[in-house]
Enzyme design. Sequence first.
Site: not given
Ligand code: SAJ
Length: 464
Positions: A11-12, A83, A234, A274, A285, A288, A364-365
């Site tokens: 993916y990266i 990882t 990170k 705030r 999910g 990361c 997962y999303k």
């Molecule tokens: N989720 C919730 N509630 C929320 C936000 C997300 O339940 O309010 C859930 C989502 O449904 C999903 C999971 O969290 O299952 C993660 O989704 P996400 O959109 O928050 O994040 P990722 O995993 O797709 O991508 C994250 C990002 N990190 C941050 O926003 C801090 C991305 O910038 C990183 O590059 C990525 O992890 C990574 O590769 O580490």
Amino acid sequence: MKKICVLGLGYIGLPTAAMFATHGFQVVGVDVNEQVVETLNNGEVHIHEPGLKTLVQAALKSGNLRVASKPESADVFIISVPTPLREGAGEQGSKGAEGNVALQKKANLDYVIAAAESIVPYLRPGNLVVLESTVPPRTTVEVLVPILERSGLGVSRDDEDHSPQHPGTTASLFYVAHCPERVLPGRILEELVHNDRVIGGVDRSSAEMAKALYASFVEGEIFLTDATTAEMVKLMENTYRDVNIALANEFALVAEQLGINVWEAIELANRHPRVNILKPGPGVGGHCIAVDPWFIAQAAPEVTPLIQTARRVNDSMPLHVVELVKRALAEHKTGDRGQETADKVPSPLSRPQSARIACLGLAYKADVEDTRESPAIKVIELLRAEGFQVRAYDPHVPMGRVPEQVGSLEAALDGADVVVILTDHTEFRELELRGYVVVDTRNVLDAHSQEANWGLCLKLGKGF
Ligand code: SAJ
């Protein structure tokens, strides 16, 4: 022209390789999975991400990107391999905040180690090695550098670190930096270019070299620091999000007990200048956010009770969803919601265990096909283990991800006693579910119009 060898075309790694190849570098992308190499060499792309196929095809066509199964000599090596967590890897004698629990999940660095070892024969003086994979703090200096030093070369160090015993002269040094990726699946190409980047060098020269490299396509700001700080930055980003989602999930559980609607309460609380509470849901999910907090916990188990608890709260949500399904079935059975609902839903179930559950969403999303660590899959596994008849549908996920997957919404809904919405895909926002008993874990259905019109809808986080 500088040559870059990218190890790991996931993916990266793949978008990064293609990005460098379209910005004036000669790139060889390496993957140990022969199928990935073959797919890419046939001009196909194994990862679904907006714009990626076009970019990769352009890079391959230009001749600047080649794909191979083994590394080769280059000016720069970029390690971008997974990882994952190694489960049940408890370490004897180390006490976490709750016994050894924190250490039951630890980083599996096998892929990073294998990638580093594969570079050793090709490492030359002046080379830069960049680690992009997310790793526990100190991995760059304590794991990566010692492996690379097996080449007989010395790693570059800041002047004050030079000791008379250090074998390196500038002529025989290599350089190492950690440059964690921060891109959001679904927006990878856009964020690769526009996000700010944090680069941690094992010394200043390494950081500067990596900055010059990434500045070729990164339009965001590039900040330099040391390698361990970059690793921690990170991990902190994703842990921050995990802990805040856990808080939202905990609020949802409280709201259910109090008989209020957490979605309304969050919306109102977020009117405070705030406060920005995230969304509750069926769990966290992706590859990361559900993983990275453990990397911090393993580094300092005694002082991370909050991080560990947040992980457990989020990991417990799929089980809570199953409880909601059972509750929906019980109501369905007794008609607790009054005559109107009892009239609209199918007749009571004599054996709830044989109930048919339609699961909508596997990803997962929203709006991605990625199912890694997906809470939806965990919910399906739990329902399966309880003996329910499950049918799952996801318009984004290719067939075959779970045995219960069906190819259409109609097939999933056919005869369903309960419909569970597990992913907030755009398609699900317009669903017409009149006559069904619904558990909405993502607040995708408009409670007022839907519930008033067609009876029973349990919403995660909404008491009744
Ligand atoms: N989720 C919730 N509630 C929320 C936000 C997300 O339940 O309010 C859930 C989502 O449904 C999903 C999971 O969290 O299952 C993660 O989704 P996400 O959109 O928050 O994040 P990722 O995993 O797709 O991508 C994250 C990002 N990190 C941050 O926003 C801090 C991305 O910038 C990183 O590059 C990525 O992890 C990574 O590769 O580490």
